[in-house]
Motif scaffolding. Sequence first.
Motif, PDB file in Angstrom:
ATOM      1  N   HIS A   1       3.302  -1.166  -2.226  1.00 38.88           N
ATOM      2  CA  HIS A   1       2.752  -2.464  -1.831  1.00 38.88           C
ATOM      3  C   HIS A   1       2.056  -2.412  -0.473  1.00 38.88           C
TER       4      HIS A   1
ATOM      5  N   ASP B   1       0.360  -5.202 -10.800  1.00 35.60           N
ATOM      6  CA  ASP B   1       0.102  -4.025  -9.959  1.00 35.60           C
ATOM      7  C   ASP B   1      -0.379  -2.802 -10.751  1.00 35.60           C
TER       8      ASP B   1
ATOM      9  N   GLY C   1      -1.293  -0.080  -1.661  1.00 33.52           N
ATOM     10  CA  GLY C   1      -1.998  -0.599  -2.830  1.00 33.52           C
ATOM     11  C   GLY C   1      -2.951   0.428  -3.416  1.00 33.52           C
TER      12      GLY C   1
ATOM     13  N   CYS D   1       6.783  -1.968 -11.407  1.00 32.84           N
ATOM     14  CA  CYS D   1       6.649  -3.219 -10.657  1.00 32.84           C
ATOM     15  C   CYS D   1       7.513  -4.271 -11.359  1.00 32.84           C
TER      16      CYS D   1
END
Length: 361
Positions: A296, A333, A299, A126
């Motif tokens: 994303h 993340d 998730g 990330c």
Amino acid sequence: MSHLDLEQLREKVDAVNLEILTLINERATVIQEIGKIKEKQGVNRYDPLRERHMLNLLKENNNGPLDQKTVDHIFKEIFKSALDMQEEDHRKALLVSRKKKAEDTIITINGESIGDGTPSFIFGPCAVESQDQVSKVAEAIGAKGLKLIRGGAYKPRTSPYDFQGLGLEGLKMLKAAADQYKLAVVSEIVTPHHLEEALPFVDVVQVGARNMQNFELLKAVGQINKPVLLKRGMSATVDEFINAAEYIIASGNSQIILCERGIRTYEKATRNTLDISAVPILKQETHLPVFVDVTHSTGRRDLLLPAAKAAIAIGADGVMAEVHPDPAVALSDAAQQMDLNQFDDYYDALMKFMKQYEFKM
Ligand code: PEP
Ligand code: MN
């Protein structure tokens, strides 16, 4: 009233309808000519004052039996039809549109051809956190013969108190790791001010979801000669997404990769809702390659593989996913990045899936 009279009157209505049809089409043709002149002069097509003048003229001359409200309503629709027609012309003329260019745009980066009919892959953390972190990921990517690494150095974070990224120093770390394993760098730029300092260290400039409608940034990346990975805004319609890409191409850069990364819905089971049908829509409407970011959008680590399979099956040109040597301590993340073993398993499973169902590789 006799039967014959009724028939005659109906014939008359039909004839009047045809006359109206001829007249509104004649009107549309005149409006098109006006549109052309206005376009040459750079004048706005929609002119409310002119419309007010036309409605007033109709009012002065309306002798009934239709009341003025009805006449206004009918003519407002006629006015709108002419504008819609010109908008349709404009939509067809978009530079990113398939109607403008039928062939697929293929973007070659570091020997990897994106959009050539075989899926491409972008992996990486990330955020860039340390030299050691990005080097480990770069090694794992290079070992698979892949060509691209991602990693955020300028991070657009929801909270100003969260880790904001290492900035230029981070980019230099990512570039060093990429060079060592012959990878190209994909990294997000959040403002035109950073472009100049960042460009020597970036091969593909990412425009993030939060900046999809940052028009000044879109215009700025439209003026560089490196590919742009444009992510869909979390509340953006497909049409808005396409128009964001149009900003880039209209500024001179046609090397654009679109990336579906999930949109906001009421669903809470996933971080965002992966709008998988956006992929074939974007492929039909534009000539640009389309990626799916499975990290994303979902998730959720357990959904990275099924989402990637779906992306490939529906015709995506590539998949992006986040990989971190130790996700548990990731600065952003943490919940959804794969560790290096999970990355191996994930990639193997995806390759097996592609072989089994005979996707071009
Ligand atoms: C990213 O890819 O690093 C990212 C921040 O994603 P998005 O802009 O899609 O939220
Ligand atoms: Mn992330």
